[in-house]
Scaffold this motif. Structure first.
Motif, PDB file in Angstrom:
ATOM      1  N   TRP A 155       9.608  10.847  -4.720  1.00  0.00           N
ATOM      2  CA  TRP A 155       9.419  10.239  -6.049  1.00  0.00           C
ATOM      3  C   TRP A 155       7.943  10.601  -6.398  1.00  0.00           C
ATOM      4  CZ3 TRP A 155      11.407   5.159  -3.508  1.00  0.00           C
ATOM      5  CH2 TRP A 155      12.850   5.143  -3.432  1.00  0.00           C
ATOM      6  N   GLY A 156       6.940  11.166  -5.804  1.00  0.00           N
ATOM      7  CA  GLY A 156       5.850  11.536  -5.819  1.00  0.00           C
ATOM      8  C   GLY A 156       4.678  10.624  -5.679  1.00  0.00           C
ATOM      9  N   ALA A 157       5.020   9.628  -4.992  1.00  0.00           N
ATOM     10  CA  ALA A 157       3.833   8.654  -4.682  1.00  0.00           C
ATOM     11  C   ALA A 157       2.991   9.113  -3.351  1.00  0.00           C
ATOM     12  CB  ALA A 157       4.569   7.498  -4.179  1.00  0.00           C
ATOM     13  N   VAL A 158       1.819   8.622  -3.188  1.00  0.00           N
ATOM     14  CA  VAL A 158       1.147   8.839  -2.126  1.00  0.00           C
ATOM     15  C   VAL A 158       0.866   7.694  -1.178  1.00  0.00           C
ATOM     16  CG1 VAL A 158      -1.485   9.120  -2.015  1.00  0.00           C
ATOM     17  CG2 VAL A 158      -0.464   9.994  -3.920  1.00  0.00           C
ATOM     18  N   LEU A 159       0.968   8.035   0.029  1.00  0.00           N
ATOM     19  CA  LEU A 159       1.236   7.374   1.111  1.00  0.00           C
ATOM     20  C   LEU A 159      -0.092   7.118   1.889  1.00  0.00           C
ATOM     21  CD1 LEU A 159       4.465   8.431   2.661  1.00  0.00           C
ATOM     22  CD2 LEU A 159       4.184   6.708   1.156  1.00  0.00           C
ATOM     23  N   GLN A 160      -0.639   5.825   2.087  1.00  0.00           N
ATOM     24  CA  GLN A 160      -1.901   5.537   2.726  1.00  0.00           C
ATOM     25  C   GLN A 160      -1.539   4.709   3.763  1.00  0.00           C
ATOM     26  OE1 GLN A 160      -4.676   6.818   2.400  1.00  0.00           O
ATOM     27  NE2 GLN A 160      -4.568   7.720   0.266  1.00  0.00           N
ATOM     28  N   VAL A 161      -1.678   5.277   5.238  1.00  0.00           N
ATOM     29  CA  VAL A 161      -1.415   4.357   6.323  1.00  0.00           C
ATOM     30  C   VAL A 161      -2.463   3.435   6.614  1.00  0.00           C
ATOM     31  CG1 VAL A 161      -0.692   4.574   8.808  1.00  0.00           C
ATOM     32  CG2 VAL A 161       0.169   6.210   7.318  1.00  0.00           C
ATOM     33  N   ASP A 162      -2.184   2.309   6.934  1.00  0.00           N
ATOM     34  CA  ASP A 162      -3.040   1.196   7.074  1.00  0.00           C
ATOM     35  C   ASP A 162      -2.706   0.288   8.099  1.00  0.00           C
ATOM     36  OD1 ASP A 162      -5.823   0.370   6.886  1.00  0.00           O
ATOM     37  OD2 ASP A 162      -5.832  -0.774   5.338  1.00  0.00           O
ATOM     38  N   ASP A 163      -3.765  -0.485   8.911  1.00  0.00           N
ATOM     39  CA  ASP A 163      -3.362  -1.655   9.849  1.00  0.00           C
ATOM     40  C   ASP A 163      -3.105  -2.951   8.935  1.00  0.00           C
ATOM     41  OD1 ASP A 163      -3.772  -2.883  12.566  1.00  0.00           O
ATOM     42  OD2 ASP A 163      -4.891  -3.933  11.298  1.00  0.00           O
ATOM     43  N   ALA A 164      -1.927  -3.443   9.390  1.00  0.00           N
ATOM     44  CA  ALA A 164      -1.631  -4.667   8.538  1.00  0.00           C
ATOM     45  C   ALA A 164      -2.795  -5.654   7.963  1.00  0.00           C
ATOM     46  CB  ALA A 164      -0.493  -5.344   9.068  1.00  0.00           C
ATOM     47  N   ALA A 165      -3.412  -5.891   9.239  1.00  0.00           N
ATOM     48  CA  ALA A 165      -4.725  -6.938   9.194  1.00  0.00           C
ATOM     49  C   ALA A 165      -5.874  -6.325   8.165  1.00  0.00           C
ATOM     50  CB  ALA A 165      -5.369  -7.310  10.608  1.00  0.00           C
ATOM     51  N   GLU A 166      -5.965  -5.002   8.438  1.00  0.00           N
ATOM     52  CA  GLU A 166      -7.172  -4.461   7.591  1.00  0.00           C
ATOM     53  C   GLU A 166      -6.440  -4.342   6.117  1.00  0.00           C
ATOM     54  OE1 GLU A 166      -9.257  -1.358   8.756  1.00  0.00           O
ATOM     55  OE2 GLU A 166      -9.686  -2.473  10.312  1.00  0.00           O
ATOM     56  N   HIS A 167      -5.264  -3.989   5.701  1.00  0.00           N
ATOM     57  CA  HIS A 167      -4.791  -4.019   4.660  1.00  0.00           C
ATOM     58  C   HIS A 167      -4.739  -5.319   3.834  1.00  0.00           C
ATOM     59  CE1 HIS A 167      -1.354  -5.542   2.073  1.00  0.00           C
ATOM     60  NE2 HIS A 167      -1.360  -4.455   1.387  1.00  0.00           N
ATOM     61  N   ASP A 168      -4.519  -6.426   4.640  1.00  0.00           N
ATOM     62  CA  ASP A 168      -4.679  -7.874   4.007  1.00  0.00           C
ATOM     63  C   ASP A 168      -6.037  -8.246   3.837  1.00  0.00           C
ATOM     64  OD1 ASP A 168      -1.873  -7.993   4.563  1.00  0.00           O
ATOM     65  OD2 ASP A 168      -2.140  -9.686   5.948  1.00  0.00           O
ATOM     66  N   SER A 169      -7.053  -7.854   4.807  1.00  0.00           N
ATOM     67  CA  SER A 169      -8.320  -8.106   4.282  1.00  0.00           C
ATOM     68  C   SER A 169      -8.766  -7.427   3.083  1.00  0.00           C
ATOM     69  CB  SER A 169      -9.265  -8.066   5.347  1.00  0.00           C
ATOM     70  OG  SER A 169     -10.218  -7.016   5.649  1.00  0.00           O
ATOM     71  N   SER A 170      -8.422  -6.031   3.039  1.00  0.00           N
ATOM     72  CA  SER A 170      -8.944  -5.227   1.751  1.00  0.00           C
ATOM     73  C   SER A 170      -8.456  -5.734   0.457  1.00  0.00           C
ATOM     74  CB  SER A 170      -8.548  -3.720   1.794  1.00  0.00           C
ATOM     75  OG  SER A 170      -8.814  -3.146   2.859  1.00  0.00           O
ATOM     76  N   MET A 171      -6.882  -6.443   0.612  1.00  0.00           N
ATOM     77  CA  MET A 171      -6.307  -6.712  -0.758  1.00  0.00           C
ATOM     78  C   MET A 171      -7.175  -8.085  -1.141  1.00  0.00           C
ATOM     79  SD  MET A 171      -4.229  -4.834  -1.589  1.00  0.00           S
ATOM     80  CE  MET A 171      -4.382  -3.379  -0.920  1.00  0.00           C
ATOM     81  N   GLU A 172      -7.728  -8.910  -0.142  1.00  0.00           N
ATOM     82  CA  GLU A 172      -8.507 -10.107  -0.656  1.00  0.00           C
ATOM     83  C   GLU A 172      -9.482  -9.701  -1.815  1.00  0.00           C
ATOM     84  OE1 GLU A 172     -10.147 -12.082   2.850  1.00  0.00           O
ATOM     85  OE2 GLU A 172      -8.190 -12.833   3.405  1.00  0.00           O
ATOM     86  N   LEU A 173      -9.913  -8.510  -1.532  1.00  0.00           N
ATOM     87  CA  LEU A 173     -10.780  -7.941  -2.917  1.00  0.00           C
ATOM     88  C   LEU A 173     -10.138  -7.148  -3.822  1.00  0.00           C
ATOM     89  CD1 LEU A 173     -14.111  -7.116  -0.567  1.00  0.00           C
ATOM     90  CD2 LEU A 173     -13.907  -8.969  -2.432  1.00  0.00           C
ATOM     91  N   ILE A 174      -9.320  -6.152  -3.303  1.00  0.00           N
ATOM     92  CA  ILE A 174      -8.680  -5.424  -4.254  1.00  0.00           C
ATOM     93  C   ILE A 174      -7.898  -6.449  -5.396  1.00  0.00           C
ATOM     94  CG2 ILE A 174      -7.022  -3.737  -4.898  1.00  0.00           C
ATOM     95  CD1 ILE A 174      -7.977  -2.416  -2.018  1.00  0.00           C
ATOM     96  N   GLN A 175      -7.156  -7.315  -4.817  1.00  0.00           N
ATOM     97  CA  GLN A 175      -6.224  -8.097  -5.485  1.00  0.00           C
ATOM     98  C   GLN A 175      -6.693  -9.540  -5.744  1.00  0.00           C
ATOM     99  OE1 GLN A 175      -2.204  -7.403  -3.999  1.00  0.00           O
ATOM    100  NE2 GLN A 175      -1.779  -5.963  -5.640  1.00  0.00           N
TER     101      GLN A 175
END
Ligand code: NAD
Length: 296
Positions: A155-175
């Motif tokens: 579909w053209g998307a870009v995949l970024q593998v991340d650890d679930a806990a790290e993801h959640d903590s990054s999302m606190e700032l990104i989102q």
């Protein structure tokens, strides 16, 4: 207009799994679910929806499914996962929730087959998935859900593998914090009650864009943003530190302390480093193409 533009595109995509492979979208009538229903349909899967009134038929809908994709409101995700009947051994259980740690844990507890957590970093109104980012949080048996990642890449998307806990903590700032401060700024504007048309009349493209980035939040679903902000573990701590920054900056104003303002400005500039020049160049390019295509 955006919605129409993707619906009017008749893109079809290659299907990774064999013919007649079934995909079930739990919450498939929702904003994001409907978009994935469309993408899997365009890729020639047999796609079925299990939405809130379909649970009496759940066994039939889920029979022989190769993928069960959960895309229900964040606060219902875990209970919906628990509610699922037993899935076939080779069925992939995946979700699109904006938070990753707890849904991934629920899916691993529920299903002994392949499990993967996904977070599409975009809303359902994108024209297509090209260059859109998917965060992938590995669950279990990656070789068995590899086909799904391949499908997303088609579909053209870009995949970024991340650890679930790290993801959640990054999302606190990104989102969470980004949306929270936008919410506060929107509230501020709505209480100041300026004439928006007047502001727009005096705004060149960069100011229109900045106003648009604030205003677009309020064209969307408050439930989603409430769940993202209130679901962020450290939202209160972060927002409190943000308020401290605002208070400190107000003190500079009270004391008419331009020198400290400039010093502090320099410190922030140093922290951004070379990135702030990259951001300046990127935003210039963005504005140029927006102007060329007469968007702004
Ligand atoms: P939505 O409210 O538009 O859709 C949710 C769907 O789930 C609805 O069709 C609803 O009827 C259905 N549903 C509710 N209870 C159910 C139940 N018990 N069983 C089955 N279906 C049920 O929400 P959305 O914006 O599409 O978000 C869904 C998920 O996607 C959330 O986890 C969200 O974090 C994630 N997400 C959304 C966006 C976005 O921009 N909308 C972006 C990235 C991720």
């Amino acid at each position: 207009i955006m919605r129409e533009s993707y619906q009017s595109q008749h893109d079809a995509y290659r299907r990774v799994l064999p013919e007649s492979s079934k995909v079930v979208i739990v919450g498939g009538k929702g904003a994001l679910g409907a978009r994935f229903f469309d993408m899997f349909t365009r890729s020639n899967y047999v796609v079925e929806i299990l939405d809130k009134h379909d649970w009496p038929q759940a066994q039939t809908i889920l029979k022989d499914a190769k993928l069960v994709l959960i895309t229900v409101p964040i606060k219902l995700t875990e209970q919906v996962i628990v509610q699922l009947p037993e899935l076939p051994n080779d069925c992939v259980l995946a979700d699109l929730t904006s938070l990753k740690q707890s849904p991934l844990k629920s899916m691993l507890d529920k299903h002994s087959g392949p499990v993967v957590g996904l977070h599409p970093m975009f809303g359902p109104d994108v024209p297509n998935f090209v260059k859109q980012v998917f965060v992938v949080c590995e669950g279990r048996f990656p070789e068995q859900y590899d086909w799904l990642l391949q499908q997303i890449k088609i579909w053209g998307a870009v995949l970024q593998v991340d650890d679930a806990a790290e993801h959640d903590s990054s999302m606190e700032l990104i989102q969470a914090m980004r949306h929270f401060t936008t919410f506060v700024y929107g509230r501020f504007l709505s209480n100041e009650k300026p004439d928006l048309d007047q502001l727009l009349r005096l705004s060149s493209p960069i100011y229109r864009l900045e106003l648009a980035m604030t205003g677009r939040l309020f064209a969307q679903d408050p439930n989603l943003y409430a769940d993202i902000i209130f679901g962020a573990k450290n939202a209160l701590e972060l927002a409190t530190r943000f308020r401290q920054e605002l208070d400190d900056a107000i003190t500079l104003l009270q004391q008419n302390d331009k020198e400290s303002f400039k010093q502090s400005f320099e410190l922030v500039a140093q922290w951004f480093g070379g990135k702030s020049n990259e951001f300046l160049a990127d935003s210039r390019t963005l504005l140029k193409s927006a102007q060329d295509s007469r968007i702004l």
